[in-house]
Motif scaffolding. Sequence first.
Motif, PDB file in Angstrom:
ATOM      1  N   SER A 128       0.822  -1.221   0.000  1.00 26.38           N
ATOM      2  CA  SER A 128       0.000   0.000   0.000  1.00 26.38           C
ATOM      3  C   SER A 128       0.852   1.265   0.000  1.00 26.38           C
ATOM      4  CB  SER A 128      -0.977  -0.001   1.179  1.00 26.38           C
ATOM      5  OG  SER A 128      -0.283   0.070   2.401  1.00 26.38           O
TER       6      SER A 128
ATOM      7  N   ARG B  45       3.142   6.498  -2.467  1.00 25.10           N
ATOM      8  CA  ARG B  45       4.343   7.022  -3.120  1.00 25.10           C
ATOM      9  C   ARG B  45       4.006   7.496  -4.541  1.00 25.10           C
ATOM     10  NH1 ARG B  45       9.566   5.401  -0.836  1.00 25.10           N
ATOM     11  NH2 ARG B  45       9.148   4.528   1.220  1.00 25.10           N
TER      12      ARG B  45
ATOM     13  N   ALA C 121      -0.380  11.446   2.310  1.00 27.31           N
ATOM     14  CA  ALA C 121      -1.168  10.434   3.037  1.00 27.31           C
ATOM     15  C   ALA C 121      -2.000  11.022   4.171  1.00 27.31           C
ATOM     16  CB  ALA C 121      -0.238   9.348   3.589  1.00 27.31           C
TER      17      ALA C 121
ATOM     18  N   ARG D 231      -6.809   9.281   1.005  1.00 30.67           N
ATOM     19  CA  ARG D 231      -6.961   7.984   1.679  1.00 30.67           C
ATOM     20  C   ARG D 231      -8.224   7.281   1.187  1.00 30.67           C
ATOM     21  NH1 ARG D 231      -2.831   7.522   5.024  1.00 30.67           N
ATOM     22  NH2 ARG D 231      -3.497   5.392   5.378  1.00 30.67           N
TER      23      ARG D 231
ATOM     24  N   ARG E 115       0.416   1.034   6.848  1.00 34.85           N
ATOM     25  CA  ARG E 115       0.328   1.677   8.163  1.00 34.85           C
ATOM     26  C   ARG E 115      -1.027   1.433   8.834  1.00 34.85           C
ATOM     27  NH1 ARG E 115       4.300   2.312   5.978  1.00 34.85           N
ATOM     28  NH2 ARG E 115       5.989   3.815   6.204  1.00 34.85           N
ATOM     29  N   ASP E 116      -2.067   1.274   8.003  1.00 33.82           N
ATOM     30  CA  ASP E 116      -3.430   1.153   8.550  1.00 33.82           C
ATOM     31  C   ASP E 116      -4.154  -0.068   7.989  1.00 33.82           C
ATOM     32  OD1 ASP E 116      -3.643   2.049   5.946  1.00 33.82           O
ATOM     33  OD2 ASP E 116      -5.332   3.379   6.346  1.00 33.82           O
ATOM     34  N   MET E 117      -3.396  -1.080   7.608  1.00 35.14           N
ATOM     35  CA  MET E 117      -4.023  -2.263   7.014  1.00 35.14           C
ATOM     36  C   MET E 117      -4.931  -2.955   8.025  1.00 35.14           C
ATOM     37  SD  MET E 117      -2.905  -2.345   3.906  1.00 35.14           S
ATOM     38  CE  MET E 117      -3.141  -0.607   4.059  1.00 35.14           C
TER      39      MET E 117
ATOM     40  N   ARG F 298       9.038  11.224   9.304  1.00 34.63           N
ATOM     41  CA  ARG F 298       7.958  10.439   8.695  1.00 34.63           C
ATOM     42  C   ARG F 298       7.168   9.695   9.777  1.00 34.63           C
ATOM     43  NH1 ARG F 298       7.881   6.420   4.486  1.00 34.63           N
ATOM     44  NH2 ARG F 298      10.102   6.090   4.401  1.00 34.63           N
TER      45      ARG F 298
ATOM     46  N   ASP G  68       3.256  10.081  10.283  1.00 31.25           N
ATOM     47  CA  ASP G  68       2.388   8.902  10.140  1.00 31.25           C
ATOM     48  C   ASP G  68       1.656   8.569  11.446  1.00 31.25           C
ATOM     49  OD1 ASP G  68       3.341   8.794   7.584  1.00 31.25           O
ATOM     50  OD2 ASP G  68       4.684   7.091   7.896  1.00 31.25           O
TER      51      ASP G  68
ATOM     52  N   ARG H  61      -0.901  11.977  12.399  1.00 31.33           N
ATOM     53  CA  ARG H  61      -1.972  12.530  11.559  1.00 31.33           C
ATOM     54  C   ARG H  61      -3.343  12.167  12.133  1.00 31.33           C
ATOM     55  NH1 ARG H  61      -0.225   8.428   7.119  1.00 31.33           N
ATOM     56  NH2 ARG H  61      -1.390   6.623   7.847  1.00 31.33           N
TER      57      ARG H  61
HETATM   58  O1   DC Z   1       5.497   1.795   3.414  1.00 29.17           O
HETATM   59  P1   DC Z   1       6.149   2.998   2.709  1.00 29.17           P
HETATM   60  O2   DC Z   1       7.396   3.482   3.367  1.00 29.17           O
HETATM   61  O3   DC Z   1       6.361   2.745   1.251  1.00 29.17           O
HETATM   62  O4   DC Z   1       5.054   4.170   2.839  1.00 29.17           O
HETATM   63  C1   DC Z   1       5.332   5.489   2.428  1.00 29.17           C
HETATM   64  C2   DC Z   1       4.397   6.446   3.156  1.00 29.17           C
HETATM   65  O5   DC Z   1       3.055   6.246   2.711  1.00 29.17           O
HETATM   66  C3   DC Z   1       4.339   6.303   4.656  1.00 29.17           C
HETATM   67  O6   DC Z   1       5.329   7.070   5.307  1.00 29.17           O
HETATM   68  C4   DC Z   1       2.947   6.787   4.995  1.00 29.17           C
HETATM   69  C5   DC Z   1       2.149   6.448   3.765  1.00 29.17           C
HETATM   70  N1   DC Z   1       1.335   5.250   3.958  1.00 29.17           N
HETATM   71  C6   DC Z   1       0.132   5.393   4.620  1.00 29.17           C
HETATM   72  O7   DC Z   1      -0.198   6.479   5.086  1.00 29.17           O
HETATM   73  N2   DC Z   1      -0.690   4.325   4.755  1.00 29.17           N
HETATM   74  C7   DC Z   1      -0.348   3.121   4.271  1.00 29.17           C
HETATM   75  N3   DC Z   1      -1.177   2.104   4.413  1.00 29.17           N
HETATM   76  C8   DC Z   1       0.894   2.952   3.622  1.00 29.17           C
HETATM   77  C9   DC Z   1       1.724   4.039   3.489  1.00 29.17           C
END
Ligand code: DC
Length: 254
Positions: A60, A65, A124, A130, A151-153, A201, A205, A208
Amino acid sequence: MTERASKQPHDPATGSGAESGSGTDGGRAPVIAIDGPSGTGKGTIAAGLARDLGWHVLDSGALYRCIGLAAERAGLDLDNADAVGDLARRVEIRFDSDRVLLDGDDVSSEIRTAAGGVRASRVAVHPPVRSALLKLQRAAVRPPGLIADGRDMGSNVFPDAVLKIYLEATPEERAKRRYKQLKEKGLDANLADLDKELRERDALDRGREHSPLVVADGAVIIDSTDLSIEQVLARALSEAGRALGAARADAGQE
Ligand code: DC
């Protein structure tokens, strides 16, 4: 969503071939959610689990990105929620083997840079971004199962995941790993810069308002700081075996 474990191309933008739902009942495909901050090895563990189980993978972070890159290419202000949200609804993102295609353009390397991570984290925070990506992510679920990393799966996108794993590691260790990864890919990297970007970051993350990085209810926490990839994968596989066994037993009782 990525095709690493799949033989047939799948278009996440159209959701072709996708199934919804993340339980193991009623013929729906199960989901394993892997969340955690940057540099904890989520992608590697997701790929390892997918290989072992023969499941599909959803990266995700690559979606965020891509939106960050598309917004930059379009000259948008990354902090403009509406403009970036509109863009997120319009762009086409496809995964083809290990390649990521943004409106047909191979952006696999470009999105992987440290700057690409910061851009992703900035876009994000926007709810319209989102929600545009939520649909794509849920459309990626299909048999025999999906390993979704981000991050939020577990907390938001797939709350019914059969297993939720939260990977963590100290910021120092994560910066070192990211440095090694980038160097191995022949990309420019500076450890002090990476450490700073990673902490920024993390703060974005975690801090937020919408779908922040949190430990999802029921998640198994694995601290990988002092573990090898093999050790983390072995632990994740044993958790997956246990969770899938329990889900099958539950389904059998219904
Ligand atoms: O996993 P990654 O480092 O490729 O993710 C890049 C950015 O994308 C991460 O810092 C926050 C955002 N992100 C998010 O908000 N929710 C997700 N499910 C995946 C990534």
